[in-house]
Design a protein around this motif. Structure first.
Motif, PDB file in Angstrom:
ATOM      1  N   GLY A  54       0.800  -1.214   0.000  1.00  0.00           N
ATOM      2  CA  GLY A  54       0.000   0.000   0.000  1.00  0.00           C
ATOM      3  C   GLY A  54       0.830   1.261   0.000  1.00  0.00           C
ATOM      4  N   VAL A  55       2.096   1.177   0.460  1.00  0.00           N
ATOM      5  CA  VAL A  55       2.953   2.350   0.487  1.00  0.00           C
ATOM      6  C   VAL A  55       3.349   2.757  -0.918  1.00  0.00           C
ATOM      7  CG1 VAL A  55       5.158   3.240   1.287  1.00  0.00           C
ATOM      8  CG2 VAL A  55       3.797   1.786   2.782  1.00  0.00           C
ATOM      9  N   GLN A  56       3.501   1.790  -1.838  1.00  0.00           N
ATOM     10  CA  GLN A  56       4.009   2.079  -3.173  1.00  0.00           C
ATOM     11  C   GLN A  56       2.932   2.109  -4.242  1.00  0.00           C
ATOM     12  OE1 GLN A  56       7.055  -0.828  -3.875  1.00  0.00           O
ATOM     13  NE2 GLN A  56       8.572   0.268  -2.648  1.00  0.00           N
ATOM     14  N   ARG A  87      -6.680   6.731  -3.323  1.00  0.00           N
ATOM     15  CA  ARG A  87      -5.981   6.953  -2.056  1.00  0.00           C
ATOM     16  C   ARG A  87      -4.582   6.379  -2.133  1.00  0.00           C
ATOM     17  NH1 ARG A  87      -5.214   3.728   2.251  1.00  0.00           N
ATOM     18  NH2 ARG A  87      -6.821   2.251   1.563  1.00  0.00           N
ATOM     19  N   HIS A  88      -3.627   7.175  -1.639  1.00  0.00           N
ATOM     20  CA  HIS A  88      -2.257   6.699  -1.481  1.00  0.00           C
ATOM     21  C   HIS A  88      -1.825   6.980  -0.051  1.00  0.00           C
ATOM     22  CE1 HIS A  88       2.293   7.111  -2.114  1.00  0.00           C
ATOM     23  NE2 HIS A  88       1.992   5.821  -2.120  1.00  0.00           N
ATOM     24  N   ASN A  89      -1.654   5.907   0.721  1.00  0.00           N
ATOM     25  CA  ASN A  89      -1.445   6.056   2.157  1.00  0.00           C
ATOM     26  C   ASN A  89      -2.626   6.855   2.730  1.00  0.00           C
ATOM     27  OD1 ASN A  89       0.900   4.577   1.928  1.00  0.00           O
ATOM     28  ND2 ASN A  89       2.189   6.395   1.715  1.00  0.00           N
ATOM     29  N   ARG A  90      -2.386   8.063   3.279  1.00  0.00           N
ATOM     30  CA  ARG A  90      -3.488   8.844   3.841  1.00  0.00           C
ATOM     31  C   ARG A  90      -3.937   9.970   2.920  1.00  0.00           C
ATOM     32  NH1 ARG A  90      -2.090  13.536   6.372  1.00  0.00           N
ATOM     33  NH2 ARG A  90      -3.730  13.251   7.930  1.00  0.00           N
ATOM     34  N   THR A  91      -3.303  10.117   1.782  1.00  0.00           N
ATOM     35  CA  THR A  91      -3.627  11.201   0.849  1.00  0.00           C
ATOM     36  C   THR A  91      -4.745  10.761  -0.088  1.00  0.00           C
ATOM     37  OG1 THR A  91      -1.346  12.003   0.911  1.00  0.00           O
ATOM     38  CG2 THR A  91      -2.727  12.732  -0.921  1.00  0.00           C
ATOM     39  N   GLU A 114      -5.602  16.255   2.162  1.00  0.00           N
ATOM     40  CA  GLU A 114      -4.991  15.574   3.296  1.00  0.00           C
ATOM     41  C   GLU A 114      -6.036  15.515   4.407  1.00  0.00           C
ATOM     42  OE1 GLU A 114      -2.222  14.122   3.228  1.00  0.00           O
ATOM     43  OE2 GLU A 114      -1.250  14.973   1.459  1.00  0.00           O
ATOM     44  N   GLY A 141       5.796   9.224  -4.097  1.00  0.00           N
ATOM     45  CA  GLY A 141       4.771  10.077  -3.501  1.00  0.00           C
ATOM     46  C   GLY A 141       4.723  11.453  -4.126  1.00  0.00           C
ATOM     47  N   SER A 153       4.717  12.278   0.427  1.00  0.00           N
ATOM     48  CA  SER A 153       5.485  11.544   1.439  1.00  0.00           C
ATOM     49  C   SER A 153       6.298  12.502   2.302  1.00  0.00           C
ATOM     50  CB  SER A 153       6.401  10.512   0.772  1.00  0.00           C
ATOM     51  OG  SER A 153       5.651   9.573   0.017  1.00  0.00           O
TER      52      SER A 153
END
Length: 418
Positions: free
Chosen positions: A32-34, A62-66, A92, A111, A138
């Motif tokens: 999920g981070v990448q 969604r990417h991480n929390r963004t 955010e 990111g 990031s």
């Protein structure tokens, strides 16, 4: 793999009906981070041969929390790359930061989001307008290299290059930096600004203009909200094209009307023809008051007549000759006085501002010298209006070849003579 088309369904339904592997969309915690996660889309199509996912209508990624909102999007490389179109918006959650544009390119591994066309970043009172912008979700950093305009409360700034660290509030601007607010106008090649504290830091030669005052400095800081600042090293100030101040360090407050200069201080009044040099100079222009200490020197100089000028002009200039003397003491003060009418021996058409003169006071080891007299005392008062100096506290004067002492001595200056 054939082309897959899905309309009017949430992504969760898409996955259940067509069995698309979760890892292809970055669903696992490890990946999920990448990779980006598709949370919503009205229409979805997938081309297995090209590995392209096409999303249309109310897209939310969604990417991480963004979170990324847009009208349509294309996803490549297993969700590591994306392009967004239409009303693009980065949010955010839990924060006021938002970025809007018309087109975006996103790289999930780094990111980094590159935004184009009508880019607007907002963060509380901050508004940043640009044609191109890079936002690293990031590192939480914003940068641009094609020019931008910033508005933060009443402050307005433009520059060619810029960088903004969201977490710390630190901003660095480079090339053709211009900042304006209600009280000042600033231009520089580079400037550092912390929007949380409202403090700007000068990291390159900088020019500041504020209500008749021009300043040049290459270091220091200024808080535009509190209207206080500290400028260093060498600082040059010009006020109303009449007063000039040079110092190693200058602290100002209240819209630069008051402050303290320190170091190698030199202050000149080009109209009344005098200067003060000292290690410290405290001033309050609202009260027309200046106080110098630290080996202060007061020097009054004359405007000598020019023999090359026409007779009428030379005669006028000769009437404007000032007293000439040098004065040292522990402390010197200067209080400016404005006439309601014209001053003695001046043109009646002059304005009260031009007809101002100064009252000087000196105390503590006072020593003075004019062209034909030397004097010393504990305290001295001198007024430019009547060219009269009053010496008290064991006064002594040495005119020509004799010495004169008394309890109080008055010395009347007449141009270059006493």
């Amino acid at each position: 793999m054939p082309l897959i088309l899905i309309s009017n369904m949430k992504l969760l339904i898409c996955l259940l009906l067509f069995g698309v592997c979760l890892h292809s969309f970055g669903g696992t915690a490890a990946q999920g981070v990448q990779q980006m996660v598709i949370e919503q889309s009205d229409e979805f199509s997938y081309s297995g041969s090209a590995g392209v996912r096409s999303l249309k209508g109310n897209v939310r990624l969604r990417h991480n929390r963004t979170l990324l909102y847009c009208d349509s999007a294309l996803m490549f490389d297993g969700g590591r790359q994306a392009r967004a179109y239409g009303r693009v918006r980065i949010v955010e959650p839990g924060e006021n930061l938002q970025v809007r544009c018309r087109y975006l390119e996103y790289d999930a591994e780094s990111g980094s989001a590159r935004l184009f066309q009508d880019v607007v970043l907002s963060d509380d009172e901050l508004r940043l307008f640009a044609s191109e912008l890079t936002y690293n979700t990031s590192k939480r950093e914003v940068s641009y290299n094609q020019g931008a305009r910033m508005e933060d409360g009443k402050a307005r700034l433009t520059s060619r290059l810029g960088r903004y660290a969201v977490e710390s509030g630190e901003m660095i601007f480079n090339r053709d930096v211009v900042l304006e607010d209600d009280s000042l106008s600033l231009s520089a090649d580079s400037l550092r600004y912390n929007r949380k504290s409202g403090r700007m830091y000068f990291i390159a030669p900088t020019r500041i203009e504020s209500r008749g005052t021009e300043m040049e400095t290459s270091g220091g800081w200024y808080e535009h909200r509190a209207r206080v600042g500290h400028f260093y090293p060498l600082c040059e100030v010009r006020h109303d094209n009449r007063y000039f101040l040079w110092s190693d360090s200058l602290f100002v407050g209240q819209n630069q009307a008051s402050g303290t200069a320190a170091g190698r201080v030199q202050w000149i009044d080009t109209v009344q023809k005098f200067e003060i040099r000292a290690q410290c100079l405290q001033f309050d222009r609202s009260k027309n008051f200046y106080k110098a200490w630290g080996k202060p020197i007061l020097r009054s100089f004359s405007a000598e007549a020019d023999d090359t000028l026409p007779a009428a002009q030379s005669s006028l200039q000769s009437r404007q000759i000032r007293d000439t003397f040098n004065l040292t003491s522990d402390t010197i003060t200067a209080q400016r006085a404005l006439y309601s009418g014209s001053a003695p021996n001046t043109d009646s058409k002059n304005s009260p501002k031009e007809d101002s003169s100064w009252l000087f006071k000196a105390w503590g080891m006072v020593a003075g010298q004019s062209n034909d007299v030397v004097m010393s005392c504990d305290s001295l008062v001198y007024h430019q209006t009547d060219s009269l100096a009053v010496l008290t506290g064991a006064p002594l004067i040495w005119p020509a070849t004799f010495q004169l002492s008394g309890q109080i001595i008055q010395v009347k200056f007449r141009g270059n003579n006493s």
